[in-house]
Write a protein that holds these residues in place. Sequence first.
Motif, mmCIF file in Angstrom:
data_model
loop_
_atom_site.group_PDB
_atom_site.id
_atom_site.type_symbol
_atom_site.label_atom_id
_atom_site.label_comp_id
_atom_site.label_asym_id
_atom_site.label_seq_id
_atom_site.Cartn_x
_atom_site.Cartn_y
_atom_site.Cartn_z
ATOM 1 N N TYR A 1 0.834 -1.208 0.000
ATOM 2 C CA TYR A 1 0.000 0.000 0.000
ATOM 3 C C TYR A 1 0.865 1.253 0.000
ATOM 4 N N ARG A 2 0.413 2.244 -0.772
ATOM 5 C CA ARG A 2 1.053 3.568 -0.740
ATOM 6 C C ARG A 2 0.022 4.601 -1.174
ATOM 7 N N PRO A 3 0.116 5.848 -0.692
ATOM 8 C CA PRO A 3 -0.838 6.884 -1.098
ATOM 9 C C PRO A 3 -0.801 7.116 -2.609
ATOM 10 N N TYR A 4 -1.960 7.407 -3.158
ATOM 11 C CA TYR A 4 -2.100 7.759 -4.577
ATOM 12 C C TYR A 4 -2.040 9.275 -4.684
ATOM 13 N N PRO A 5 -1.050 9.838 -5.381
ATOM 14 C CA PRO A 5 -0.807 11.283 -5.275
ATOM 15 C C PRO A 5 -1.724 12.163 -6.111
ATOM 16 N N PHE A 6 -2.624 11.560 -6.912
ATOM 17 C CA PHE A 6 -3.423 12.360 -7.834
ATOM 18 C C PHE A 6 -4.906 12.395 -7.474
ATOM 19 N N GLU A 7 -5.247 11.863 -6.301
ATOM 20 C CA GLU A 7 -6.640 11.837 -5.881
ATOM 21 C C GLU A 7 -6.687 11.777 -4.354
ATOM 22 N N ARG A 8 -7.544 12.590 -3.766
ATOM 23 C CA ARG A 8 -7.662 12.624 -2.317
ATOM 24 C C ARG A 8 -8.253 11.315 -1.792
ATOM 25 N N ASP A 9 -7.761 10.880 -0.641
ATOM 26 C CA ASP A 9 -8.270 9.683 0.044
ATOM 27 C C ASP A 9 -8.203 8.440 -0.843
ATOM 28 N N ALA A 10 -7.131 8.335 -1.619
ATOM 29 C CA ALA A 10 -6.961 7.196 -2.513
ATOM 30 C C ALA A 10 -5.589 6.564 -2.288
#
Length: 442
Positions: A82-91
């Motif tokens: 898992y890692r944060p998706y930088p182009f969409e909030r809360d994704a």
Amino acid sequence: MTNEAMAGKPALDPRAAKVFHVVLPDIDGGLRERRISRETFETSVRRGGSFCNVLHKWDAADNVFGAAPYQSEEVAVDETSYRPYPFERDAAWVVSDFSGPSAATSTRNVLIRQIEKAAKAGFTAQAAFEFEWLVFQENADTLRQKGYQDLTPFAVDNRCWDTLSGAINAPLIQALEETLAEADVTTAGLGMELGKGCLEATLRHTDPLRAADDAMFFKAATKAFFRQRNMSACFMAQSDAAAPGLSGHIQFSMLDSQGHNIFAAGPGQLSEAGRHFVGGVLKLLPEALALPAHTVNAYRRMTPGNWAPRTATWSLGGYTTAIRAVTEPLANPRLEFRIPAADVNPWLALSFFLGAGLWGIENRIEPPAPVPATGNESALPGLTPLPRDLYSAAQALAASETAKTLFGATFVDRFVESRLFEAEALRKAVSVAEKSRYFESA
């Protein structure tokens, strides 16, 4: 940093995301994905989903090369990815891969098997990727309108490691670094490089699987970052004859069960285990070059004028050989694998390097003598050149029983099939240079 962090709020825990971008590696090392809700992820994916097995039977242009049946196969989520998706909030991004029959043809799984071999032998490894790439003042439409010819480069006044260009473009570079950080991709260095339009990034060193994953998400995030700004990032090994060859080097070190670096010996020296590691890589490289150099374009870079190796050689500190042994500072000796280009499949190139090196240690394979750090305008005398194109490299891989033993016969057979298809796909392509040479004289 994330928008939340900049506002003084805690960063998103990617496991708590409302939306998941579930990526699967294709056989070329690209990322394919489905965007799904948290509810769907928890009920239909995390507990065991499925995906069409054509993913390992088509090429980079989505042309099918493998035989039917094309059907759903089980996939499993990697809970460590898992890692944060930088182009969409809360994704969040998360990696999934085949767990049924196609698990044997997954390039990411090939790397996992090499890491397991290393652990069984009492070794742990650290790796990091370095990338050079070009940026153009072109978007998806203008690239196609121009036929990918006569493109307008970004930073036309840039020189290699240019302080002025770095200052002028500092806001853009900082924004890219922040976007990468949002995706949990940490750079050890990021800035201007080999002339107009060229940038370079060195990623953080970490365990091999994470290093290869970081490399793939780095490229995905970087391409998206520039395209959102009506620009295009190009990771081709050689985008045209006048462009620099672009590298995707691997920095690599390995520790024994006591935590000692097994390459350490002394200034200007490589340990016995280090020599055997190098020996295994260089012995297998002519047979298995298609693994770390998997595209037709990768071989364009292995030509005079580039610092790209064309022989199975190594050196102590030299920049033009297949392996560069860095023995100083003594606290952190490492090997740099300089064959891969910017278009590298990180999972596969690192699989080859680790697997061949372990094989070299196990069989006590001595490398040839290190070569002097000279230029690489021609293949060094007395050494067998590496395959000059993907077709030859794929044929050599098909005949390598050692590669099949180390990386799996099922994988090698499918990968060879894919590489021969890739080579044939471009055999009929006629370049502008070829037309200008033969149109009137033939």
